[in-house]
Design a protein around this motif. Structure first.
Motif, PDB file in Angstrom:
ATOM      1  N   LEU A  75      60.894  35.786  89.841  1.00  0.00           N
ATOM      2  CA  LEU A  75      60.273  36.972  90.414  1.00  0.00           C
ATOM      3  C   LEU A  75      58.782  36.965  90.081  1.00  0.00           C
ATOM      4  CD1 LEU A  75      63.064  39.483  89.349  1.00  0.00           C
ATOM      5  CD2 LEU A  75      62.840  38.287  91.539  1.00  0.00           C
ATOM      6  N   GLN A  76      58.097  38.036  90.378  1.00  0.00           N
ATOM      7  CA  GLN A  76      56.655  38.062  90.184  1.00  0.00           C
ATOM      8  C   GLN A  76      56.258  37.887  88.718  1.00  0.00           C
ATOM      9  OE1 GLN A  76      54.730  41.492  91.861  1.00  0.00           O
ATOM     10  NE2 GLN A  76      52.673  40.748  91.425  1.00  0.00           N
ATOM     11  N   GLN A  77      56.966  38.573  87.806  1.00  0.00           N
ATOM     12  CA  GLN A  77      56.646  38.481  86.389  1.00  0.00           C
ATOM     13  C   GLN A  77      57.815  38.018  85.533  1.00  0.00           C
ATOM     14  OE1 GLN A  77      54.465  42.682  86.669  1.00  0.00           O
ATOM     15  NE2 GLN A  77      54.212  41.799  84.636  1.00  0.00           N
ATOM     16  N   THR A  78      58.947  37.723  86.175  1.00  0.00           N
ATOM     17  CA  THR A  78      60.170  37.447  85.427  1.00  0.00           C
ATOM     18  C   THR A  78      60.905  36.253  86.009  1.00  0.00           C
ATOM     19  OG1 THR A  78      60.391  39.825  84.995  1.00  0.00           O
ATOM     20  CG2 THR A  78      62.315  38.451  84.571  1.00  0.00           C
ATOM     21  N   GLU A 118      49.220  40.217  81.169  1.00  0.00           N
ATOM     22  CA  GLU A 118      48.604  38.895  81.201  1.00  0.00           C
ATOM     23  C   GLU A 118      48.551  38.263  79.810  1.00  0.00           C
ATOM     24  OE1 GLU A 118      44.790  39.173  82.983  1.00  0.00           O
ATOM     25  OE2 GLU A 118      45.569  39.511  85.011  1.00  0.00           O
ATOM     26  N   ARG A 119      48.578  39.081  78.763  1.00  0.00           N
ATOM     27  CA  ARG A 119      48.432  38.576  77.401  1.00  0.00           C
ATOM     28  C   ARG A 119      49.697  38.691  76.552  1.00  0.00           C
ATOM     29  NH1 ARG A 119      42.468  40.245  75.103  1.00  0.00           N
ATOM     30  NH2 ARG A 119      41.238  39.280  76.767  1.00  0.00           N
ATOM     31  N   TRP A 120      50.761  39.226  77.105  1.00  0.00           N
ATOM     32  CA  TRP A 120      51.960  39.487  76.323  1.00  0.00           C
ATOM     33  C   TRP A 120      53.166  38.929  77.066  1.00  0.00           C
ATOM     34  CZ3 TRP A 120      54.542  44.881  75.390  1.00  0.00           C
ATOM     35  CH2 TRP A 120      55.473  44.758  74.346  1.00  0.00           C
ATOM     36  N   HIS A 121      53.798  37.911  76.457  1.00  0.00           N
ATOM     37  CA  HIS A 121      54.886  37.203  77.117  1.00  0.00           C
ATOM     38  C   HIS A 121      56.107  37.155  76.204  1.00  0.00           C
ATOM     39  CE1 HIS A 121      57.156  33.449  78.116  1.00  0.00           C
ATOM     40  NE2 HIS A 121      57.010  33.928  79.337  1.00  0.00           N
ATOM     41  N   ASP A 163      48.398  36.974  73.324  1.00  0.00           N
ATOM     42  CA  ASP A 163      47.038  36.436  73.330  1.00  0.00           C
ATOM     43  C   ASP A 163      46.078  37.563  72.951  1.00  0.00           C
ATOM     44  OD1 ASP A 163      47.869  33.895  74.198  1.00  0.00           O
ATOM     45  OD2 ASP A 163      47.883  34.552  76.289  1.00  0.00           O
ATOM     46  N   TRP A 164      45.581  37.522  71.719  1.00  0.00           N
ATOM     47  CA  TRP A 164      44.680  38.571  71.263  1.00  0.00           C
ATOM     48  C   TRP A 164      43.263  38.363  71.805  1.00  0.00           C
ATOM     49  CZ3 TRP A 164      47.227  42.507  69.253  1.00  0.00           C
ATOM     50  CH2 TRP A 164      48.464  42.262  68.668  1.00  0.00           C
ATOM     51  N   LEU A 168      42.550  33.087  70.103  1.00  0.00           N
ATOM     52  CA  LEU A 168      43.532  33.464  69.089  1.00  0.00           C
ATOM     53  C   LEU A 168      44.773  34.083  69.722  1.00  0.00           C
ATOM     54  CD1 LEU A 168      44.356  33.923  66.119  1.00  0.00           C
ATOM     55  CD2 LEU A 168      43.141  36.122  66.227  1.00  0.00           C
ATOM     56  N   SER A 169      45.933  33.578  69.303  1.00  0.00           N
ATOM     57  CA  SER A 169      47.206  34.138  69.754  1.00  0.00           C
ATOM     58  C   SER A 169      48.203  34.086  68.602  1.00  0.00           C
ATOM     59  CB  SER A 169      47.757  33.371  70.959  1.00  0.00           C
ATOM     60  OG  SER A 169      48.046  32.033  70.613  1.00  0.00           O
ATOM     61  N   THR A 170      49.308  34.806  68.740  1.00  0.00           N
ATOM     62  CA  THR A 170      50.377  34.783  67.756  1.00  0.00           C
ATOM     63  C   THR A 170      51.709  34.610  68.461  1.00  0.00           C
ATOM     64  OG1 THR A 170      50.580  37.201  67.804  1.00  0.00           O
ATOM     65  CG2 THR A 170      49.165  36.229  66.089  1.00  0.00           C
ATOM     66  N   GLU A 171      52.655  34.057  67.733  1.00  0.00           N
ATOM     67  CA  GLU A 171      54.028  33.954  68.228  1.00  0.00           C
ATOM     68  C   GLU A 171      54.971  34.472  67.157  1.00  0.00           C
ATOM     69  OE1 GLU A 171      55.964  30.470  70.464  1.00  0.00           O
ATOM     70  OE2 GLU A 171      56.837  30.321  68.448  1.00  0.00           O
TER      71      GLU A 171
END
Length: 422
Positions: A75-78, A118-121, A163-164, A168-171
């Motif tokens: 889907l568009q985001q999923t 866009e920054r949170w997955h 994605d901060w 920089l990003s975190t998982e």
């Protein structure tokens, strides 16, 4: 036999003991429809399907029937995916011995990918297997022998990547593993497989990631692991299943690097500290931890992969030491694997997989004793048309377990079959 050697390649998809090693291939389907069905029919000969040693193994011819259903919707985001595979295995040798000649397996994979922003997955995946083969139930081979009955292993994983900034990003991730073996009701002199291996594993990890360029990412992380044995059975004089409970702290650094457009490296290495807090001896352990893989795509449809993992993991061995009054608590394993997928022609694909696992036991009468597993698989697949393919293959397994009484064995498996897909 469909997944006899797939476990080696899948180990590169995640961290042994921290991330799922049985993750499905979740790339978007190339077909225009969101679903597909397939069925595989194979004839095989297995010269040691009982994984017996010292001439006590039994060979058999037979056949496998394995239908599968796949669903994948983008889907568009999923992205949502589901896969179910059923396996039926008939062994002629068992019918000759007036035994049930049929084994059955079930494999269920579910995954959901969702981009909240866009920054949170976020990603969720779950893999459930019911079967008998050791590499299907536990690719790290907590038990190296075939296990009769409906034995269950389930791995569920959830990760969130944020994605901060651009660099920089975190998982953050959580994984749960659940194992349930049918063989139960053991005692101190003859512990059951359920008493030795029924368990729940919980793992949490947090990584800080720095993106130096679109091709290079460096990360540092911490993980916490908890293993609880659930059978509540006596497994040795003065010991029950829960006496093997343990917790682990992991610290590691890692690198993801696209060396060339067709050559990538991803790896992490650090330490693992483990505390067996229920063990009367108060055993602790400190050692290395690693997971490294190198992938090279040398031609369209052809690639090679080399990998290594090192960590502590469960074992079916107890081996009570009557002098020190201790048991075998776990094992420390190093796994090296290599895979080559080569497209000989547009219709003919060759696959070769090799695997070597070296394990050292911790505690009990087997303390510091080792066990070695070797495995090789070769497969040729020919696409007759878009809906029908034929294949032939051979798998070899060998376990050198000199520390275990009568447990070294060799096993050859040959098969030929066809697969239809719609």
């Amino acid at each position: 036999m469909k997944k006899i050697f797939v476990s080696a390649g899948l180990i590169a998809a995640g961290t042994a003991g921290l991330q799922a090693v049985n993750a499905p291939d979740v790339g978007p389907m190339q077909a225009t429809k969101p679903w597909s069905i397939s069925a595989t029919l194979r004839g095989f000969y297995d010269d040691n399907y009982t994984t017996g040693s010292g001439g006590f193994g039994h060979g058999s011819g037979g056949f496998e029937f394995s239908p599968s259903f796949d669903f994948n919707m983008v889907l568009q985001q999923t992205e949502i995916g589901f896969r179910y595979t059923y396996g039926l295995y008939y062994y002629q040798d068992r019918e000759d011995k007036d035994q049930n000649p049929v084994d059955q397996t079930h494999e269920v994979d579910l995954w959901i990918d969702h981009a909240f922003t866009e920054r949170w997955h976020g990603r969720f995946q779950d893999s459930l297997v019911v079967g008998q083969e050791p590499e299907l139930l536990d690719p790290l081979r907590s038990t190296p022998t075939r296990v009769e009955g409906n034995n269950l292993a389930n791995t569920g994983t959830f990760t969130v990547t944020t994605d901060w900034t651009r660099e920089l990003s975190t998982e953050f991730g959580y994984q749960n593993k659940f194992y349930d073996y049918e063989n139960s009701g053991g005692n101190a002199l003859d512990p059951s497989l359920a008493g030795e291996l029924d368990r729940v594993e919980n793992n949490l990890h947090l990584d800080g990631q720095w993106h130096f360029s679109p091709l290079t990412m460096v990360f540092i992380g911490y993980a916490y692991g908890q293993v609880n044995y659930t059978a509540d059975e006596v497994i040795a004089p003065g010991y029950t299943s829960s006496d093997r409970d343990n917790l682990s702290h992991y610290g590691y650094v890692g690198l993801s690097y696209l060396i060339m457009p067709n050559l990538s490296l991803i790896g992490k290495g650090g330490f693992q500290y483990t505390d067996f807090y229920n063990d009367p001896s108060g055993t602790t352990s400190f050692g290395p931890y690693a997971n490294i893989s190198l992938t090279y795509t040398y031609l369209p449809g052809s690639y090679a992969q080399l990998g290594l993992t090192h960590s502590r993991n469960a074992t079916d061995q107890i081996q009570y030491d009557s002098i020190n009054k201790s048991i075998t608590l776990d094992q420390e394993s190093t796994l090296v694997y290599a895979t080559i997928n080569h497209k000989i022609t547009p219709y003919l694909l060759a696959t070769v997989i090799g695997q070597l696992e070296y394990s050292v036991f911790n505690g009990g009468a087997l303390n510091n004793s080792s066990e070695v597993y070797y495995g090789v698989g070769v497969n040729l697949s020919y696409a007759i048309n878009p809906h029908l393919s034929a294949e032939v293959g051979y798998n070899f397994d060998k376990v050198n377990a000199l520390a275990r009484t009568g447990l070294s064995y060799a096993r050859d498996r040959f098969y030929v079959g066809v697969t239809g897909t719609y």
